[in-house]
Design a protein around this motif. Structure first.
Motif, mmCIF file in Angstrom:
data_model
loop_
_atom_site.group_PDB
_atom_site.id
_atom_site.type_symbol
_atom_site.label_atom_id
_atom_site.label_comp_id
_atom_site.label_asym_id
_atom_site.label_seq_id
_atom_site.Cartn_x
_atom_site.Cartn_y
_atom_site.Cartn_z
ATOM 1 N N VAL A 1 0.943 -1.160 -0.091
ATOM 2 C CA VAL A 1 -0.050 -0.074 0.222
ATOM 3 C C VAL A 1 0.905 1.193 0.035
ATOM 4 C CG1 VAL A 1 -1.690 1.301 1.239
ATOM 5 C CG2 VAL A 1 -1.992 -1.092 0.963
ATOM 6 N N HIS A 2 1.904 1.139 0.535
ATOM 7 C CA HIS A 2 2.836 2.495 0.804
ATOM 8 C C HIS A 2 3.602 2.591 -0.401
ATOM 9 C CE1 HIS A 2 0.825 2.354 4.745
ATOM 10 N NE2 HIS A 2 0.918 3.569 4.647
ATOM 11 N N ARG A 3 4.080 1.504 -1.067
ATOM 12 C CA ARG A 3 4.814 1.627 -2.152
ATOM 13 C C ARG A 3 4.055 2.214 -3.329
ATOM 14 N NH1 ARG A 3 10.064 1.677 -3.137
ATOM 15 N NH2 ARG A 3 10.574 0.411 -4.978
ATOM 16 N N ASN A 4 2.843 2.249 -3.135
ATOM 17 C CA ASN A 4 1.893 2.960 -4.267
ATOM 18 C C ASN A 4 1.289 3.763 -3.800
ATOM 19 O OD1 ASN A 4 2.340 2.225 -7.019
ATOM 20 N ND2 ASN A 4 1.121 0.080 -6.636
ATOM 21 N N PRO A 5 1.440 5.252 -3.863
ATOM 22 C CA PRO A 5 0.634 6.095 -3.120
ATOM 23 C C PRO A 5 -0.651 6.365 -3.997
ATOM 24 C CG PRO A 5 2.470 7.110 -3.882
ATOM 25 C CD PRO A 5 2.713 5.695 -4.241
ATOM 26 N N ASP A 6 -0.642 5.870 -5.401
ATOM 27 C CA ASP A 6 -1.616 6.026 -6.196
ATOM 28 C C ASP A 6 -2.127 4.805 -6.461
ATOM 29 O OD1 ASP A 6 -1.380 8.862 -6.572
ATOM 30 O OD2 ASP A 6 0.114 8.467 -8.184
ATOM 31 N N PRO A 7 -3.667 4.401 -6.156
ATOM 32 C CA PRO A 7 -4.290 3.233 -6.227
ATOM 33 C C PRO A 7 -3.914 2.574 -7.787
ATOM 34 C CG PRO A 7 -5.868 4.812 -5.227
ATOM 35 C CD PRO A 7 -4.528 5.525 -5.860
ATOM 36 N N PRO A 8 -3.370 1.497 -7.732
ATOM 37 C CA PRO A 8 -3.234 0.881 -9.071
ATOM 38 C C PRO A 8 -4.627 0.460 -9.793
ATOM 39 C CG PRO A 8 -2.711 -0.806 -7.477
ATOM 40 C CD PRO A 8 -3.221 0.696 -6.774
ATOM 41 N N GLU A 9 -4.647 0.356 -11.052
ATOM 42 C CA GLU A 9 -5.835 -0.161 -11.744
ATOM 43 C C GLU A 9 -5.915 -1.662 -11.563
ATOM 44 O OE1 GLU A 9 -7.001 0.548 -15.789
ATOM 45 O OE2 GLU A 9 -5.857 2.381 -15.712
ATOM 46 N N ARG A 10 -4.681 -2.345 -11.498
ATOM 47 C CA ARG A 10 -4.709 -3.681 -11.315
ATOM 48 C C ARG A 10 -4.026 -4.253 -10.231
ATOM 49 N NH1 ARG A 10 -3.714 -4.921 -17.567
ATOM 50 N NH2 ARG A 10 -2.437 -3.182 -17.196
ATOM 51 N N TYR A 11 -3.902 -5.331 -9.389
ATOM 52 C CA TYR A 11 -3.466 -5.933 -8.423
ATOM 53 C C TYR A 11 -3.291 -7.341 -8.424
ATOM 54 C CZ TYR A 11 -2.168 -7.392 -3.501
ATOM 55 O OH TYR A 11 -1.381 -8.174 -2.619
ATOM 56 N N LEU A 12 -2.067 -8.031 -8.466
ATOM 57 C CA LEU A 12 -1.957 -9.341 -8.616
ATOM 58 C C LEU A 12 -1.173 -9.987 -7.444
ATOM 59 C CD1 LEU A 12 -1.795 -12.286 -10.341
ATOM 60 C CD2 LEU A 12 0.538 -11.014 -11.198
ATOM 61 N N ASP A 13 -1.543 -10.996 -6.619
ATOM 62 C CA ASP A 13 -1.111 -11.550 -5.629
ATOM 63 C C ASP A 13 -0.866 -12.973 -5.802
ATOM 64 O OD1 ASP A 13 -0.472 -12.883 -3.122
ATOM 65 O OD2 ASP A 13 -2.054 -11.485 -1.948
ATOM 66 N N LEU A 14 0.431 -13.280 -6.078
ATOM 67 C CA LEU A 14 0.888 -14.621 -6.590
ATOM 68 C C LEU A 14 1.048 -15.513 -5.077
ATOM 69 C CD1 LEU A 14 3.414 -13.942 -9.401
ATOM 70 C CD2 LEU A 14 1.092 -14.821 -9.639
ATOM 71 N N GLY A 15 0.399 -16.470 -4.977
ATOM 72 C CA GLY A 15 0.715 -17.480 -3.881
ATOM 73 C C GLY A 15 -0.183 -16.686 -2.931
ATOM 74 N N CYS A 16 -1.458 -16.423 -2.958
ATOM 75 C CA CYS A 16 -2.251 -15.497 -2.292
ATOM 76 C C CYS A 16 -2.875 -16.321 -0.943
ATOM 77 C CB CYS A 16 -3.394 -15.119 -2.851
ATOM 78 S SG CYS A 16 -4.739 -15.995 -3.389
ATOM 79 N N GLY A 17 -2.446 -17.589 -0.769
ATOM 80 C CA GLY A 17 -2.827 -18.332 0.407
ATOM 81 C C GLY A 17 -4.409 -18.193 0.605
ATOM 82 N N VAL A 18 -4.957 -17.871 1.810
ATOM 83 C CA VAL A 18 -6.233 -17.778 2.417
ATOM 84 C C VAL A 18 -6.610 -16.503 2.049
ATOM 85 C CG1 VAL A 18 -6.241 -19.553 3.855
ATOM 86 C CG2 VAL A 18 -5.613 -17.179 4.830
ATOM 87 N N GLY A 19 -5.812 -15.560 1.413
ATOM 88 C CA GLY A 19 -6.125 -14.121 0.779
ATOM 89 C C GLY A 19 -5.936 -13.048 1.622
#
Length: 118
Positions: free
Chosen positions: A42-60
């Motif tokens: 969240v803090h690495r990206n001050p502007d909300p991204p259009e897309r977000y990918l979580d590889l190996g998201c586990g239980v989310g």
């Protein structure tokens, strides 16, 4: 997997606000590591991204925390473990938190096309 495969020791726990996750008592539990990972994203990206990918998201847990804060238009989580996948999908359902995929399949609302780059 279907309902009969739901882990017997799975419980529903509050994650953030009125968002909940499902996690096993005897398996991986949401931890400080998940919180720090989400905070960093969240803090690495001050502007909300259009897309977000979580590889190996586990239980989310990280996927949901980042989605809660940044509200990207498209969210995709990928998970290989079937029970974790099932719990992540249930947690994301109805939250606008996107799709949870297994073995590269695109599933649910907001899933990008297979050829769309991230």
């Amino acid at each position: 997997m279907d309902a009969k495969d739901w882990p017997e020791d799975a419980g529903r726990d509050r994650l953030i606000g009125d968002w909940h996750i499902y996690q096993r008592t005897g398996g991986h539990r949401t931890s400080t590591d998940d919180l720090i990972t989400a905070w960093y994203a969240v803090h690495r990206n001050p502007d909300p991204p259009e897309r977000y990918l979580d590889l190996g998201c586990g239980v989310g847990s990280v996927l949901l925390m980042v989605s809660h804060k940044l509200r990207p238009k498209i969210v995709l989580g990928v998970e290989a473990q079937a029970q974790s996948l099932m719990m992540a999908r249930r947690a994301a359902r109805g939250r606008g938190a996107g799709s949870i995929a297994h073995d590269g399949e695109a599933c649910g609302r907001g899933a990008p096309g297979a050829r769309e780059p991230y």
